[in-house]
Design a protein around this motif. Structure first.
Motif, PDB file in Angstrom:
ATOM      1  N   UNK A   1      -5.916  11.432  -1.675  1.00 11.84           N
ATOM      2  CA  UNK A   1      -4.532  11.602  -2.157  1.00 11.84           C
ATOM      3  C   UNK A   1      -3.559  10.748  -1.342  1.00 11.84           C
ATOM      4  N   UNK A   2      -3.945  10.395  -0.112  1.00 16.18           N
ATOM      5  CA  UNK A   2      -3.100   9.541   0.726  1.00 16.18           C
ATOM      6  C   UNK A   2      -3.198   8.062   0.319  1.00 16.18           C
ATOM      7  N   UNK A   3      -4.095   7.763  -0.629  1.00 18.42           N
ATOM      8  CA  UNK A   3      -4.345   6.353  -0.999  1.00 18.42           C
ATOM      9  C   UNK A   3      -3.887   6.035  -2.421  1.00 18.42           C
ATOM     10  N   UNK A   4      -3.219   6.975  -3.070  1.00 18.80           N
ATOM     11  CA  UNK A   4      -2.841   6.771  -4.475  1.00 18.80           C
ATOM     12  C   UNK A   4      -1.908   5.569  -4.620  1.00 18.80           C
ATOM     13  N   UNK A   5      -0.907   5.500  -3.726  1.00 14.13           N
ATOM     14  CA  UNK A   5       0.074   4.400  -3.827  1.00 14.13           C
ATOM     15  C   UNK A   5      -0.621   3.040  -3.775  1.00 14.13           C
ATOM     16  N   UNK A   6      -1.517   2.885  -2.796  1.00 14.25           N
ATOM     17  CA  UNK A   6      -2.134   1.562  -2.619  1.00 14.25           C
ATOM     18  C   UNK A   6      -3.160   1.273  -3.713  1.00 14.25           C
TER      19      UNK A   6
END
Ligand SMILES: NC(=O)c1ccc[n+]([C@@H]2O[C@H](COP(=O)([O-])OP(=O)(O)OC[C@H]3O[C@@H](n4cnc5c(N)ncnc54)[C@H](OP(=O)(O)O)[C@@H]3O)[C@@H](O)[C@H]2O)c1
Length: 294
Positions: free
Chosen positions: A74-79
């Motif tokens: 979930x911490x990687x959605x933006x990238x």
């Protein structure tokens, strides 16, 4: 005709789903961050090799597919969002394979037109130092019983990854969230499931879970008073060395999914006016463990 599928995020969960598809001749397009020639899943004595290469340039996504399994943290959605731009057309369904109850609200802003469905991922899978993934249980997903889920159900039909459709997905998702929330305590002790054999940890876990249960109910989940005890008993029944992905991230010094797994309980509790004293202690400690400084 089988739906065309891409897996974005070929880590522990993404590799398991990619291997399940490949085994039945529905090899997905694999989109990641680290270039690799192939993926490898180990299940007991079995070894499934999924041919790559893992694509790493979203500008070369190669057009829209019917279904995207989004298995980044979930911490990687933006990238990872540029992959969604490259892989999604108006009819694409994005099935989010993550922990948390906010999958739709976090992914939908990155889509224009495509539909998004959340999931509950039930199986433990662990990346190994040789780059392979160890599937440590029966692969199983729960999706909401909604029309958009059909394409994922169809893609995974007859594979080693079974899919259930839930009429009351909210309750299923919050039950899993409670399990994730209490698993976060392993990060604070640096210990695995064996720690739940301690009476003091079991007592603390039950109190934390009762607090989470109250918030879950305010969010519409229908869960019985027995759920906290069932979850603690579950951890006590696992092999003592069974970890959790947030602990693996902590041990590797990677960012932690503390906000979607634990922070959400204090945030939603606040919104409903429910006091969450245990979360208010646990969440800043997890946040500091993950994000620093120091
Ligand atoms: N593992 C479990 O047992 C388990 C069980 C239930 C639920 N979950 C949940 O499932 C989700 C995925 O967990 P996981 O354990 O599979 O994580 P993981 O092993 O870290 O996999 C994440 C993958 O996404 C890739 N990635 C990162 N940024 C990317 C980007 N910008 N574009 C494309 N790919 C990118 C990573 O690449 P790199 O190889 O470069 O890091 C890695 O391959 C999490 O929400 C987790 O909480 C996990």
């Amino acid at each position: 005709m089988d739906p065309t599928v891409a897996v974005v995020g070929p880590g522990a969960i993404g590799t398991t789903v990619a291997a399940a598809l490949h085994e039945v001749g529905r090899t997905p397009r694999i989109c990641g961050r680290t270039a690799r020639e192939r993926l490898e899943l180990r299940v007991g004595e079995d070894r499934v090799v999924v041919p790559g290469p893992v694509r790493i340039d979203p500008a070369r996504a190669a057009g829209a597919v019917d279904l995207v399994f989004l298995a980044v943290k979930s911490t990687q959605i933006e990238t990872a969002a540029p992959w969604l731009t490259g892989l999604c057309g108006a009819d694409t369904v994005v099935c989010v394979l993550q922990n948390g109850v906010e999958q739709v609200s976090m992914v939908a802003p990155h889509l224009s037109g495509a539909r998004v469905i959340p999931s509950v991922v039930w199986f433990p899978a662990q990346a190994r130092s040789d780059g392979s993934v160890w599937l440590r249980g029966q692969a199983r997903l729960t999706l909401p019983d909604a029309p958009a889920s059909r394409v994922a159900l169809e893609a995974l039909r007859g594979t080693r990854c079974s899919v259930d459709l839930a009429m009351d997905f909210t309750s299923v998702a919050w039950r899993k969230l409670l399990q994730n929330a209490v698993a976060g305590l392993m990060v604070l002790t640096g210990r695995r499931s064996g720690m739940f054999a301690r009476a003091d940890i079991a007592e603390l876990s039950l109190a934390y879970l009762r607090e989470c249960l109250e918030v879950a109910r305010a969010e519409g989940a229908v869960l019985s008073d027995d759920v906290p005890r069932e979850i603690v008993d579950g951890f006590r029944s696992y092999p003592a060395d069974m970890g959790t992905s947030i602990l693996a991230d902590r041990e590797a010094g990677r960012p932690l999914e503390w906000d979607t797994r634990n922070g959400v309980v204090s945030r939603r509790g606040r919104a409903h006016g429910i006091p969450t004293p245990i979360s208010d202690l646990v969440v800043p400690l997890l946040a500091a463990a993950g994000d620093g400084p120091g």
